[in-house]
Design a protein around this motif. Structure first.
Motif, PDB file in Angstrom:
ATOM      1  N   THR A 258       0.821  -1.212   0.000  1.00  0.00           N
ATOM      2  CA  THR A 258       0.000   0.000   0.000  1.00  0.00           C
ATOM      3  C   THR A 258       0.850   1.256   0.000  1.00  0.00           C
ATOM      4  OG1 THR A 258      -1.721  -1.204   1.204  1.00  0.00           O
ATOM      5  CG2 THR A 258      -1.844   1.204   1.229  1.00  0.00           C
ATOM      6  N   ALA A 259       1.873   1.279   0.855  1.00  0.00           N
ATOM      7  CA  ALA A 259       2.749   2.454   0.911  1.00  0.00           C
ATOM      8  C   ALA A 259       3.473   2.646  -0.415  1.00  0.00           C
ATOM      9  CB  ALA A 259       3.755   2.287   2.050  1.00  0.00           C
ATOM     10  N   THR A 260       3.940   1.558  -1.024  1.00  0.00           N
ATOM     11  CA  THR A 260       4.618   1.654  -2.314  1.00  0.00           C
ATOM     12  C   THR A 260       3.682   2.198  -3.381  1.00  0.00           C
ATOM     13  OG1 THR A 260       6.002  -0.252  -1.725  1.00  0.00           O
ATOM     14  CG2 THR A 260       5.908   0.373  -4.056  1.00  0.00           C
ATOM     15  N   SER A 261       2.477   1.662  -3.425  1.00  0.00           N
ATOM     16  CA  SER A 261       1.505   2.097  -4.421  1.00  0.00           C
ATOM     17  C   SER A 261       1.178   3.571  -4.280  1.00  0.00           C
ATOM     18  CB  SER A 261       0.229   1.249  -4.289  1.00  0.00           C
ATOM     19  OG  SER A 261      -0.727   1.601  -5.262  1.00  0.00           O
ATOM     20  N   LEU A 262       0.971   4.017  -3.057  1.00  0.00           N
ATOM     21  CA  LEU A 262       0.664   5.436  -2.813  1.00  0.00           C
ATOM     22  C   LEU A 262       1.799   6.324  -3.318  1.00  0.00           C
ATOM     23  CD1 LEU A 262      -0.822   6.906   0.466  1.00  0.00           C
ATOM     24  CD2 LEU A 262       1.110   7.998  -0.639  1.00  0.00           C
ATOM     25  N   LEU A 263       3.036   5.953  -2.992  1.00  0.00           N
ATOM     26  CA  LEU A 263       4.176   6.778  -3.384  1.00  0.00           C
ATOM     27  C   LEU A 263       4.354   6.803  -4.899  1.00  0.00           C
ATOM     28  CD1 LEU A 263       6.736   5.706  -0.627  1.00  0.00           C
ATOM     29  CD2 LEU A 263       5.381   7.804  -0.725  1.00  0.00           C
ATOM     30  N   VAL A 264       4.128   5.679  -5.561  1.00  0.00           N
ATOM     31  CA  VAL A 264       4.252   5.635  -7.018  1.00  0.00           C
ATOM     32  C   VAL A 264       3.178   6.504  -7.666  1.00  0.00           C
ATOM     33  CG1 VAL A 264       4.019   4.138  -9.040  1.00  0.00           C
ATOM     34  CG2 VAL A 264       5.403   3.396  -7.092  1.00  0.00           C
ATOM     35  N   TRP A 265       1.925   6.391  -7.162  1.00  0.00           N
ATOM     36  CA  TRP A 265       0.825   7.190  -7.734  1.00  0.00           C
ATOM     37  C   TRP A 265       1.115   8.687  -7.584  1.00  0.00           C
ATOM     38  CZ3 TRP A 265      -4.128   4.849  -9.225  1.00  0.00           C
ATOM     39  CH2 TRP A 265      -5.053   5.770  -9.699  1.00  0.00           C
ATOM     40  N   VAL A 266       1.528   9.107  -6.385  1.00  0.00           N
ATOM     41  CA  VAL A 266       1.827  10.518  -6.143  1.00  0.00           C
ATOM     42  C   VAL A 266       2.989  10.982  -7.025  1.00  0.00           C
ATOM     43  CG1 VAL A 266       2.689  12.152  -4.426  1.00  0.00           C
ATOM     44  CG2 VAL A 266       0.880  10.556  -3.812  1.00  0.00           C
ATOM     45  N   SER A 267       3.996  10.123  -7.185  1.00  0.00           N
ATOM     46  CA  SER A 267       5.138  10.477  -8.021  1.00  0.00           C
ATOM     47  C   SER A 267       4.727  10.694  -9.468  1.00  0.00           C
ATOM     48  CB  SER A 267       6.206   9.374  -7.938  1.00  0.00           C
ATOM     49  OG  SER A 267       6.688   9.238  -6.617  1.00  0.00           O
ATOM     50  N   LEU A 268       3.856   9.826  -9.967  1.00  0.00           N
ATOM     51  CA  LEU A 268       3.374   9.988 -11.343  1.00  0.00           C
ATOM     52  C   LEU A 268       2.566  11.274 -11.496  1.00  0.00           C
ATOM     53  CD1 LEU A 268       2.360   6.297 -12.135  1.00  0.00           C
ATOM     54  CD2 LEU A 268       4.222   7.600 -13.187  1.00  0.00           C
ATOM     55  N   MET A 270       3.036  13.987  -9.810  1.00  0.00           N
ATOM     56  CA  MET A 270       3.984  15.108  -9.763  1.00  0.00           C
ATOM     57  C   MET A 270       4.744  15.240 -11.069  1.00  0.00           C
ATOM     58  SD  MET A 270       5.409  14.702  -5.847  1.00  0.00           S
ATOM     59  CE  MET A 270       6.455  16.151  -5.955  1.00  0.00           C
ATOM     60  N   VAL A 271       5.105  14.108 -11.662  1.00  0.00           N
ATOM     61  CA  VAL A 271       5.864  14.148 -12.915  1.00  0.00           C
ATOM     62  C   VAL A 271       4.984  14.647 -14.063  1.00  0.00           C
ATOM     63  CG1 VAL A 271       6.997  12.716 -14.655  1.00  0.00           C
ATOM     64  CG2 VAL A 271       7.520  12.373 -12.231  1.00  0.00           C
ATOM     65  N   VAL A 272       3.768  14.146 -14.142  1.00  0.00           N
ATOM     66  CA  VAL A 272       2.905  14.451 -15.289  1.00  0.00           C
ATOM     67  C   VAL A 272       2.146  15.757 -15.100  1.00  0.00           C
ATOM     68  CG1 VAL A 272       0.958  13.627 -16.674  1.00  0.00           C
ATOM     69  CG2 VAL A 272       2.692  12.015 -15.856  1.00  0.00           C
ATOM     70  N   TYR A 273       1.582  15.972 -13.896  1.00  0.00           N
ATOM     71  CA  TYR A 273       0.716  17.132 -13.668  1.00  0.00           C
ATOM     72  C   TYR A 273       1.371  18.223 -12.828  1.00  0.00           C
ATOM     73  CZ  TYR A 273      -2.730  13.847 -15.430  1.00  0.00           C
ATOM     74  OH  TYR A 273      -3.402  12.938 -16.211  1.00  0.00           O
ATOM     75  N   LYS A 274       2.598  17.985 -12.389  1.00  0.00           N
ATOM     76  CA  LYS A 274       3.388  18.979 -11.638  1.00  0.00           C
ATOM     77  C   LYS A 274       2.793  19.321 -10.274  1.00  0.00           C
ATOM     78  CE  LYS A 274       5.746  19.110 -15.425  1.00  0.00           C
ATOM     79  NZ  LYS A 274       6.955  18.250 -15.543  1.00  0.00           N
ATOM     80  N   LYS A 275       1.844  18.497  -9.793  1.00  0.00           N
ATOM     81  CA  LYS A 275       1.260  18.711  -8.480  1.00  0.00           C
ATOM     82  C   LYS A 275       1.014  17.367  -7.808  1.00  0.00           C
ATOM     83  CE  LYS A 275      -1.070  23.164  -9.108  1.00  0.00           C
ATOM     84  NZ  LYS A 275      -2.360  23.902  -9.030  1.00  0.00           N
ATOM     85  N   SER A 276       1.160  17.357  -6.490  1.00  0.00           N
ATOM     86  CA  SER A 276       0.867  16.145  -5.721  1.00  0.00           C
ATOM     87  C   SER A 276      -0.577  16.223  -5.241  1.00  0.00           C
ATOM     88  CB  SER A 276       1.821  16.017  -4.528  1.00  0.00           C
ATOM     89  OG  SER A 276       1.814  17.197  -3.754  1.00  0.00           O
ATOM     90  N   VAL A 278      -3.908  15.069  -3.258  1.00  0.00           N
ATOM     91  CA  VAL A 278      -4.342  14.307  -2.096  1.00  0.00           C
ATOM     92  C   VAL A 278      -5.311  13.205  -2.509  1.00  0.00           C
ATOM     93  CG1 VAL A 278      -5.526  14.422   0.141  1.00  0.00           C
ATOM     94  CG2 VAL A 278      -4.016  16.283  -0.570  1.00  0.00           C
ATOM     95  N   ILE A 279      -6.221  13.538  -3.420  1.00  0.00           N
ATOM     96  CA  ILE A 279      -7.157  12.528  -3.919  1.00  0.00           C
ATOM     97  C   ILE A 279      -6.389  11.422  -4.633  1.00  0.00           C
ATOM     98  CG2 ILE A 279      -9.091  12.101  -5.482  1.00  0.00           C
ATOM     99  CD1 ILE A 279     -10.019  14.938  -4.966  1.00  0.00           C
ATOM    100  N   GLY A 280      -5.366  11.799  -5.389  1.00  0.00           N
ATOM    101  CA  GLY A 280      -4.528  10.806  -6.044  1.00  0.00           C
ATOM    102  C   GLY A 280      -3.846   9.895  -5.058  1.00  0.00           C
ATOM    103  N   ALA A 281      -3.378  10.460  -3.956  1.00  0.00           N
ATOM    104  CA  ALA A 281      -2.736   9.638  -2.923  1.00  0.00           C
ATOM    105  C   ALA A 281      -3.711   8.615  -2.359  1.00  0.00           C
ATOM    106  CB  ALA A 281      -2.198  10.531  -1.807  1.00  0.00           C
ATOM    107  N   VAL A 282      -4.953   9.030  -2.146  1.00  0.00           N
ATOM    108  CA  VAL A 282      -5.972   8.102  -1.636  1.00  0.00           C
ATOM    109  C   VAL A 282      -6.251   7.008  -2.667  1.00  0.00           C
ATOM    110  CG1 VAL A 282      -8.398   7.890  -0.964  1.00  0.00           C
ATOM    111  CG2 VAL A 282      -7.022   9.793  -0.099  1.00  0.00           C
TER     112      VAL A 282
END
Length: 469
Positions: A258-268, A270-276, A278-282
């Motif tokens: 779960t922690a890995t998945s959350l970090l990967v989603w947030v990273s993507l 940030m890379v694509v949309y330039k913002k982290s 919160v909904i994406g993290a969930v």
């Protein structure tokens, strides 16, 4: 043996008696009751808070109430007929015979070869069934007629969930072949596919709601997500029905993935949309929880990291990229994206479990069955055929769950539409909670003020329920 035979070995509070026979392991029983409560709290209050906070303000009450109602309705149906349809005596290869699960003669004896009473098993499987229906409801928020939802819940539980549970977990035709540790197929794939199908039949939200549907309380949303994440300790940790090594492994694998998945989603993001986001993290948290579920206790922790990386990236792609390019996804209004977070992640987890499942862990979890091993270990052992066969079974199980849910969910929606409207009326959609329930989530009035006139108006009832003049 009588109590005197244990007197020099066990403390007095562990001696067997009428209320705790010799087969009852107090440690296993205590853990199972805790795990069941944790899974129940994923729904109430977890998804009640998450749904009520993740939608627009005008739909907060309706969305939370859909979850609360489903939890109560499923329990009554479960003990009256659905438990035995899922895990009882076989009626046919895909379904058990309906029967009560209400008497002490049924609930208090030992459950199978485990050291807990049957009551633990009945209630534990109920909270699984309840959360499945509630997850499905996430696709329908913001426009489904509540009266239609009241009919839909028991019908879908009876005609769809019980079939998946019996076929894969009970005594059905797939039970000896499919690796589904805690519900990647039975719970998540089925809820994601059924939710998407039901969303097609109910129809979309109003266009302005689809274009602008912000959460009404992100902090509360995170609170609901927290109940979901930590409650998954019971979801996967309770599946062995014992406080044993597999339970411990399943719990740590759950949180690593779960922690890995959350970090990967947030990273993507940030890379694509330039913002982290919160909904994406969930969303990334949920896809990680879902992906590890079918293999939590039977894969290595390093495999859980790989599964987390894939669950944080593949569902991200289907939701954030493919969804926007596909005419099908654009035409079907899946409110919270349950298809991506549950169907895609559940299918991914089921296939990866068939790839990473380790033979010795499978034997510890399923001593009487002969699953796997996973494809990777089969190749390493020089027996790739065994792993390919297991992967084939995983695919067959997924196809069965998908086809059954599409067909049966469609038939249920068509039948209900002949009784009541599946979708609220346009004027009710304009207003939201106040029109549906006569209540609002943040109605700040009081201190002796007169109740607003609209609160004195009775909620609209279906025409079929009105007394004819």
């Amino acid at each position: 043996m009588n109590n005197s035979d244990y007197s020099g070995v066990l403390p007095l509070n562990l001696l067997p008696d009428e209320a705790s026979p010799r087969w009852n392991n107090k440690g296993d029983n205590g853990w199972q009751l805790i795990a069941t409560t944790m899974v129940g709290m994923q729904s109430v209050p977890g998804l009640v808070i998450l749904y009520g906070s993740m939608v627009k303000k005008k739909w907060a009450v309706n969305s939370a109430f859909m979850a609360l109602y489903a939890f109560a309705a499923v329990l009554i149906c479960w003990v009256l007929w659905a438990h035995n349809m899922s895990f009882g005596t076989g009626f046919c290869p895909i379904l058990g015979k309906p029967a009560f699960a209400l008497t002490q003669g049924f609930l208090l004896p030992q459950y199978g070869g485990f050291h807990v009473p049957m009551a633990d098993y009945v209630y534990y499987e109920f909270v699984f069934a309840a959360i499945t229906v509630i997850l499905l409801g996430g696709s329908l928020l913001g426009r489904m007629n509540f009266y239609a939802w009241m009919i839909f819940v028991p019908m879908w539980l009876t005609l769809s969930y019980t079939v998946g549970a019996f076929s894969i977990w009970g005594k059905g035709f797939l039970e000896k072949y499919i690796i589904d540790y805690a519900g990647g197929y039975v719970i998540h794939l089925s809820s994601g596919v059924a939710g998407f199908t039901a969303a097609y039949w109910v129809g979309p939200r109003q266009s302005h709601d689809r274009q602008h549907f912000p959460p009404n309380n992100i902090i509360h949303m995170l609170g609901g997500a927290g109940f979901l994440w930590l409650g998954w300790t019971g979801f996967n940790g309770g599946s062995p029905f014992a406080a044993n090594l597999i339970a411990s492994l399943a719990i740590i694998n759950t949180h690593i993935c779960t922690a890995t998945s959350l970090l990967v989603w947030v990273s993507l993001d940030m890379v694509v949309y330039k913002k982290s986001s919160v909904i994406g993290a969930v969303q990334g948290m949920i896809t990680g929880l879902v992906c590890i579920t079918p293999g939590a206790g039977i894969v290595e922790p390093w495999a859980a990291i790989i599964m987390g990386a894939m669950s944080g990236s593949i569902p991200w792609y289907t939701m954030m990229v493919l969804h926007r390019r596909s005419a099908l996804f654009q035409s079907v209004d899946d409110t919270l994206g349950a298809f991506h977070t549950h169907a895609v992640a559940g299918l991914l987890g089921g296939l990866l479990s068939g790839f990473f499942a380790r033979a010795n862990l499978l034997r510890m979890m399923y001593p009487t069955c002969h699953y796997g091993p996973g494809l990777m270990y089969s190749i390493l052992d020089g027996k790739p055929k065994d792993g390919l066969i297991q992967m084939g079974y995983q695919i067959v199980g997924a196809v069965f769950i998908i086809v059954w849910n599409v067909v049966v969910t469609s038939l249920i929606c068509i039948l209900i539409s002949r009784i009541v409207d599946l979708r609220m009326k346009e004027e009710e959609l304009d207003i939201g909670d106040d029109a549906a329930h006569g209540e609002e989530a943040y109605a700040l009035w009081g201190d002796g003020e007169k109740m607003p006139i609209r609160w004195q108006m009775p909620p609209t009832i279906p025409s079929m329920c009105r007394r004819l003049n």
